[in-house]
Design an enzyme around this catalytic site. Structure first.
Site, short mmCIF file in Angstrom:
data_model
loop_
_atom_site.label_atom_id
_atom_site.label_comp_id
_atom_site.label_asym_id
_atom_site.label_seq_id
_atom_site.Cartn_x
_atom_site.Cartn_y
_atom_site.Cartn_z
N GLY A 354 42.92 31.05 36.71
CA GLY A 354 41.98 30.04 37.16
C GLY A 354 40.53 30.43 36.97
O GLY A 354 40.08 31.42 37.51
N THR A 355 39.80 29.59 36.25
CA THR A 355 38.39 29.83 35.96
C THR A 355 37.73 28.49 35.74
O THR A 355 38.37 27.54 35.31
CB THR A 355 38.23 30.71 34.70
OG1 THR A 355 38.92 31.94 34.88
CG2 THR A 355 36.78 31.00 34.39
N VAL A 356 36.40 28.41 35.99
CA VAL A 356 35.63 27.22 35.61
C VAL A 356 34.53 27.64 34.65
O VAL A 356 33.95 28.73 34.77
CB VAL A 356 35.04 26.50 36.83
CG1 VAL A 356 36.14 25.88 37.67
CG2 VAL A 356 34.17 27.41 37.67
N ARG A 508 40.51 25.61 28.97
CA ARG A 508 39.75 24.38 29.18
C ARG A 508 38.30 24.70 28.87
O ARG A 508 37.70 25.53 29.54
CB ARG A 508 39.90 23.90 30.62
CG ARG A 508 41.35 23.67 31.05
CD ARG A 508 41.43 23.33 32.53
NE ARG A 508 40.95 24.43 33.36
CZ ARG A 508 40.44 24.27 34.58
NH1 ARG A 508 40.29 23.08 35.09
NH2 ARG A 508 40.05 25.32 35.27
#
Length: 535
Positions: A354-356, A508
């Site tokens: 999980g990363t943004v 993403r």
């Protein structure tokens, strides 16, 4: 091949977005709007990046939060600047104590998995040194989202429920009770479109904004963090929090077909992108969907990962031979190892987490590539009561091998997966780019860059194109939409190809480029709830 990155001739599943005065691209529409709002208030690209990053901790807690780390590459005042906002291990971390528990790796959850977070301190440093606005202005949208609530997005809801179903089965200690109280107060994850309110996080965000993050590291919030650590067997001390300080660094680069590709130096894994590109630039590519293209990309990535897993570490503890690893000579020697058959590398196991990622640009020419992460989903599973702070599980990046340069030690930064990227040409900014997803990130960088530079795709098409990812040994996964005939040829070349059921693990990303006429063009992923907000 001569390629003009501003001359787009190819259709995509959705159009690129153009703007002239400013742009924000990220994985959540509300976060992108937060950044754009700050631009319209007189903030620059740095202020917009802070606003977007802070908002993402609220609207996408499945990937990042107030217990995260971050990195950024910033074009400002005619040059590139890099900042390493990754936290260090607590001083009480002890290798022998970990090994006495017979752990082969650092645990996935709990206090032993959490390094001291640096995200909010990085926001404060950036605002003070490069921003136009105070932190109170840039963080106002995030505070509003937490205090007044927001409608949960589809992808976020999916990942939230996935985490909840996993955590309720495995997280049973008293140190984890606050996670359920904070993120599943109704006994379940919020559903798509359901309003989510987190007053504890709103209060913490206010304290960070009003004190330039001092409350988090030396004040009221720090006291709550240390008290909870003492109550539940944690490692953090007041001294650990007070010692947090992001580090300004010089980005590193290689030239790929006339473009300079920039990454943050180790302890991050951006160097893997540069090593792979150094190998690949010695080959000629004519078609993206040619199995020979995929094969060479995969082999280059495997060779680069083998070196990355061997050498990348906190440079204060172990000299990483950066200049040697990204030299033309070393790239050429590694290129000689690429044959027409898949080879078995000696490396760890890459997998998505999980990363943004976000990127911003303003009317004054400033551009920011920014990435922030808990590591895996919500992180360690530890939430500090009354604060909304979900601590990362970045310590998983350490090795427990006493002879490895990345071995766990007190006050040390682990091997870090999150990597912002930036592209320049002839000393001028082309723009920021990034692809989230743990060990998918270098693979995503290489594929998106080659789509853009080698195969003349526009930013949206470059992000949309079906991807592959190397998993381990000879195993390669391809996502839905990957050409079946190409996958079959890769199988005959010795790759063990398997088809993924969905695209969740393929990264993403976002990209913003500046056109020759001075306007901006941006794109975001079809694999997320992403948005490009333009002005």
């Amino acid at each position: 091949m001569n390629f003009d990155p501003y001359c787009y001739q190819y259709p995509s599943r959705r159009n690129v977005v153009y703007g002239s005065k400013g742009m924000v691209a990220t994985s959540h529409p509300l976060a992108a709007q937060a950044g754009l709002e700050i631009l319209k208030q007189g903030g620059n690209a740095v202020d917009a990046a802070i606003a977007t990053a802070a908002a993402l901790t609220v609207v996408e807690p499945t990937s990042n939060g107030l217990g995260s780390d971050n990195f950024a590459i910033i074009w400002k005042d005619g040059k590139l600047h890099g900042i390493n906002g990754s936290g260090r291990s607590p001083q009480s971390f002890d290798l022998e104590a970990f090994r006495e528990k017979h752990w082969q790796t650092v645990p996935d959850f709990g206090w032993a998995s959490a390094t001291v977070p640096a995200a909010s301190k990085t926001w404060a440093v950036l605002a003070k040194s490069m921003g136009n606005l105070p932190l109170t202005a840039s963080m106002a949208p995030a505070i509003s989202y937490a205090q007044d609530g927001h409608a949960v997005a589809v992808t976020t809801a999916f990942n939230w429920n996935k985490a909840f179903e996993k955590y309720r089965k495995i997280l049973s200690g008293k140190e984890f009770a606050s996670w359920f109280k904070t993120f599943s107060p109704a006994g379940r994850a919020p559903r798509p479109g359901e309003r989510w309110i987190c007053p504890d996080q709103a209060y913490t965000l206010k304290m960070i904004a009003q004190t330039d993050a001092e409350a988090f590291y030396r004040g009221e919030i720090a006291e709550k963090i240390v008290a909870f650590a003492q109550q539940t067997g944690g490692f953090y001390t007041a001294e650990d929090l007070a010692a947090v300080e992001p580090e300004w660094v010089d980005p590193i680069s290689v030239n790929y077909r006339g473009y300079d590709v920039w990454e943050i130096p180790p302890n991050g894994q951006g160097i893997i992108v540069l090593m792979a590109l150094n190998i690949l630039k010695g080959f000629d590519f004519t078609h993206r969907d040619d199995p020979e293209t995929y094969h060479k990309q995969i082999e280059a990535i495997k060779l680069a990962f083998a070196d990355g897993f061997r050498y990348v570490a906190d440079q204060r503890y172990s000299r990483v031979p950066v200049s040697e690893m990204i030299s033309e000579e070393y790239g050429a020697s590694r290129r000689e190892l690429v044959t027409d058959k898949a080879r078995m590398p000696e490396a760890g196991r890459p997998e998505a987490c999980g990363t943004v990622y976000l990127c911003t640009a303003d009317d004054d020419g400033n551009m920011v590539s920014f990435i922030q992460s808990n590591y895996a989903g919500f992180g360690s599973g530890i939430v500090i009561p009354g604060t909304g702070i979900a601590l990362n599980n970045r310590a998983r990046g350490f090795s427990l091998d006493p002879h490895h340069p990345n071995v766990l030690a007190p006050g040390k930064r682990p091997y870090h997966t999150i990597i912002p990227g930036f592209l320049t040409k002839d000393g001028k900014p082309v723009g920021p780019f990034g692809v989230m997803g743990a060990f998918m990130q270098p693979q995503g960088h290489v594929q998106v860059l080659m789509n853009t530079i080698d195969f003349s795709m526009n930013p949206q098409e470059a992000l949309d194109a079906p991807r592959w990812q190397w998993i381990e040994d000879l195993v390669v996964e391809v996502e839905p939409g990957f050409p079946s005939w190409a996958a079959q040829k890769l199988q005959r070349m010795g790759h063990h190809v398997r088809c993924a059921l969905d695209s969740n693990s393929f990264g993403r990303g976002q990209m913003i480029l500046r056109t020759e006429c001075g306007t901006l063009v941006g794109a975001t992923e079809p694999r997320t709830d992403g948005c490009v907000a333009a002005w």
